[in-house]
Design a protein around this motif. Sequence first.
Motif, mmCIF file in Angstrom:
data_model
loop_
_atom_site.group_PDB
_atom_site.id
_atom_site.type_symbol
_atom_site.label_atom_id
_atom_site.label_comp_id
_atom_site.label_asym_id
_atom_site.label_seq_id
_atom_site.Cartn_x
_atom_site.Cartn_y
_atom_site.Cartn_z
ATOM 1 N N GLY A 134 -0.812 18.407 0.122
ATOM 2 C CA GLY A 134 -1.783 18.551 1.195
ATOM 3 C C GLY A 134 -2.061 17.172 1.762
ATOM 4 N N PHE A 135 -2.857 17.113 2.781
ATOM 5 C CA PHE A 135 -3.099 15.857 3.480
ATOM 6 C C PHE A 135 -3.572 14.755 2.521
ATOM 7 C CE2 PHE A 135 -5.293 12.897 6.269
ATOM 8 C CZ PHE A 135 -4.329 12.741 7.256
ATOM 9 N N GLY A 136 -2.802 13.663 2.468
ATOM 10 C CA GLY A 136 -3.165 12.504 1.656
ATOM 11 C C GLY A 136 -2.926 12.648 0.170
ATOM 12 N N LYS A 137 -2.161 13.674 -0.265
ATOM 13 C CA LYS A 137 -1.914 13.884 -1.693
ATOM 14 C C LYS A 137 -0.404 13.968 -1.937
ATOM 15 C CE LYS A 137 -4.916 17.359 -1.590
ATOM 16 N NZ LYS A 137 -5.575 18.577 -2.027
ATOM 17 N N ALA A 138 0.230 12.831 -2.159
ATOM 18 C CA ALA A 138 1.679 12.774 -2.388
ATOM 19 C C ALA A 138 1.957 12.280 -3.803
ATOM 20 C CB ALA A 138 2.340 11.860 -1.362
ATOM 21 N N TYR A 139 3.001 12.858 -4.406
ATOM 22 C CA TYR A 139 3.363 12.525 -5.783
ATOM 23 C C TYR A 139 4.880 12.458 -5.907
ATOM 24 C CZ TYR A 139 -1.357 14.344 -6.531
ATOM 25 O OH TYR A 139 -2.703 14.581 -6.452
ATOM 26 N N GLU A 140 5.362 11.485 -6.654
ATOM 27 C CA GLU A 140 6.784 11.431 -7.014
ATOM 28 C C GLU A 140 6.941 12.098 -8.363
ATOM 29 O OE1 GLU A 140 7.640 7.217 -6.799
ATOM 30 O OE2 GLU A 140 8.377 7.450 -4.750
ATOM 31 N N ILE A 153 0.873 -1.161 0.000
ATOM 32 C CA ILE A 153 0.000 0.000 0.000
ATOM 33 C C ILE A 153 0.915 1.216 0.000
ATOM 34 C CG2 ILE A 153 -1.708 1.293 1.300
ATOM 35 C CD1 ILE A 153 -2.679 -1.390 2.424
ATOM 36 N N THR A 154 0.668 2.123 -0.940
ATOM 37 C CA THR A 154 1.523 3.297 -1.061
ATOM 38 C C THR A 154 0.685 4.562 -0.975
ATOM 39 O OG1 THR A 154 3.092 4.486 -2.450
ATOM 40 C CG2 THR A 154 1.443 3.164 -3.601
ATOM 41 N N PRO A 155 1.201 5.573 -0.316
ATOM 42 C CA PRO A 155 0.484 6.852 -0.271
ATOM 43 C C PRO A 155 0.706 7.692 -1.526
ATOM 44 C CG PRO A 155 2.479 7.025 1.006
ATOM 45 C CD PRO A 155 2.394 5.602 0.521
ATOM 46 N N ILE A 156 1.559 7.224 -2.417
ATOM 47 C CA ILE A 156 1.911 7.986 -3.616
ATOM 48 C C ILE A 156 0.821 7.822 -4.674
ATOM 49 C CG2 ILE A 156 3.637 8.336 -5.430
ATOM 50 C CD1 ILE A 156 4.643 8.973 -2.590
ATOM 51 N N ARG A 157 0.310 8.932 -5.145
ATOM 52 C CA ARG A 157 -0.690 8.929 -6.211
ATOM 53 C C ARG A 157 0.004 8.992 -7.564
ATOM 54 N NH1 ARG A 157 -5.547 13.035 -4.514
ATOM 55 N NH2 ARG A 157 -6.052 12.074 -2.519
ATOM 56 N N PRO A 158 -0.673 8.591 -8.620
ATOM 57 C CA PRO A 158 -0.093 8.757 -9.961
ATOM 58 C C PRO A 158 0.120 10.247 -10.253
ATOM 59 C CG PRO A 158 -1.976 7.264 -10.031
ATOM 60 C CD PRO A 158 -1.950 7.881 -8.655
ATOM 61 N N THR A 159 1.279 10.583 -10.770
ATOM 62 C CA THR A 159 1.595 11.975 -11.076
ATOM 63 C C THR A 159 0.767 12.437 -12.261
ATOM 64 O OG1 THR A 159 3.811 11.679 -10.202
ATOM 65 C CG2 THR A 159 3.469 13.569 -11.645
ATOM 66 N N ASP A 160 0.120 13.574 -12.102
ATOM 67 C CA ASP A 160 -0.717 14.129 -13.163
ATOM 68 C C ASP A 160 -0.318 15.585 -13.423
ATOM 69 O OD1 ASP A 160 -1.808 15.572 -11.029
ATOM 70 O OD2 ASP A 160 -3.627 14.360 -10.936
ATOM 71 N N ASP A 161 -0.982 16.200 -14.403
ATOM 72 C CA ASP A 161 -0.639 17.578 -14.775
ATOM 73 C C ASP A 161 -0.895 18.565 -13.643
ATOM 74 O OD1 ASP A 161 0.257 16.819 -17.261
ATOM 75 O OD2 ASP A 161 -1.632 17.276 -18.287
ATOM 76 N N THR A 162 -1.884 18.309 -12.816
ATOM 77 C CA THR A 162 -2.160 19.191 -11.684
ATOM 78 C C THR A 162 -1.005 19.168 -10.691
ATOM 79 O OG1 THR A 162 -4.543 18.864 -11.954
ATOM 80 C CG2 THR A 162 -3.796 19.673 -9.806
ATOM 81 N N ALA A 163 -0.478 17.975 -10.408
ATOM 82 C CA ALA A 163 0.668 17.853 -9.496
ATOM 83 C C ALA A 163 1.899 18.526 -10.093
ATOM 84 C CB ALA A 163 0.953 16.388 -9.197
ATOM 85 N N ARG A 164 2.135 18.315 -11.378
ATOM 86 C CA ARG A 164 3.280 18.948 -12.041
ATOM 87 C C ARG A 164 3.168 20.473 -11.962
ATOM 88 N NH1 ARG A 164 1.786 14.917 -15.622
ATOM 89 N NH2 ARG A 164 3.228 13.157 -15.567
ATOM 90 N N ALA A 165 1.987 21.006 -12.239
ATOM 91 C CA ALA A 165 1.787 22.455 -12.210
ATOM 92 C C ALA A 165 1.999 23.004 -10.801
ATOM 93 C CB ALA A 165 0.387 22.809 -12.721
ATOM 94 N N LEU A 166 1.511 22.301 -9.787
ATOM 95 C CA LEU A 166 1.694 22.766 -8.414
ATOM 96 C C LEU A 166 3.174 22.773 -8.038
ATOM 97 C CD1 LEU A 166 0.700 23.723 -5.682
ATOM 98 C CD2 LEU A 166 0.180 21.330 -5.107
ATOM 99 N N ALA A 167 3.896 21.722 -8.410
ATOM 100 C CA ALA A 167 5.334 21.663 -8.107
ATOM 101 C C ALA A 167 6.072 22.812 -8.783
ATOM 102 C CB ALA A 167 5.917 20.324 -8.548
ATOM 103 N N ARG A 168 5.767 23.056 -10.035
ATOM 104 C CA ARG A 168 6.427 24.144 -10.762
ATOM 105 C C ARG A 168 6.066 25.507 -10.185
ATOM 106 N NH1 ARG A 168 5.075 21.181 -16.420
ATOM 107 N NH2 ARG A 168 6.851 19.743 -16.415
ATOM 108 N N ASP A 169 4.816 25.669 -9.761
ATOM 109 C CA ASP A 169 4.399 26.928 -9.133
ATOM 110 C C ASP A 169 5.124 27.141 -7.807
ATOM 111 O OD1 ASP A 169 2.700 27.545 -11.229
ATOM 112 O OD2 ASP A 169 0.870 26.919 -10.182
ATOM 113 N N LEU A 170 5.287 26.077 -7.025
ATOM 114 C CA LEU A 170 6.036 26.192 -5.766
ATOM 115 C C LEU A 170 7.471 26.619 -6.040
ATOM 116 C CD1 LEU A 170 4.734 23.072 -3.822
ATOM 117 C CD2 LEU A 170 4.531 25.449 -3.075
ATOM 118 N N MET A 171 8.089 26.009 -7.055
ATOM 119 C CA MET A 171 9.463 26.369 -7.397
ATOM 120 C C MET A 171 9.546 27.820 -7.858
ATOM 121 S SD MET A 171 10.534 22.868 -9.406
ATOM 122 C CE MET A 171 12.101 23.487 -10.000
#
Length: 173
Positions: free
Chosen positions: A149-155, A6-24
């Motif tokens: 955020g809580f329960g939303k992790a992405y590699e 069981i993994t807490p990692i969700r499939p990486t999607d465009d929303t996760a990519r955009a959030l990571a880039r916005d944070l950077m």
Amino acid sequence: MSDNKITPIRPTDDTARALARDLMAGARIAALGVTDPDHGGPHVSRIALHCSAAAGCLTLISDLAYHARGLRADPRVSLLIDETGGKGDPLTHPRLTLRAQAQKVTDGAERAALRALWLRHVPKAKLYIDFTDFHFIRFHPLSGLLNAGFGKAYELDKKDLTLAPGRGDRFSD
């Protein structure tokens, strides 16, 4: 016993990519993790950070800083970028951990260009930017872990962390 993990990692999607880039792109500070050359364990410092398509991810560090010793001994680093801003529960705010390779900027022309860009956004650095012990360090992201955020992790991999011009790019004019 099941072999299914069981993994807490969700499939990486465009929303996760955009959030990571916005944070950077919005980062002004980060926690820098280096390997302590004396003890072999982690050492963490707070640094000024700017990430943009024009300049990459970089900071200005004095050779006198303790973490500079760690960078010289081992250029593998970790950067923690967040946007908690001191409000609310910090565990509900997005944060990004980058695994990166640090590289000192040694080219004189490149340093001059970065100096001008840095001073445009960190004008108080004019007090020390020309001291001989200060150098620009560029961080080349290799991978990342986004907690959105809580329960939303992405590699994230290297290509997920590439900034495009215009994404809050404080270094473009």
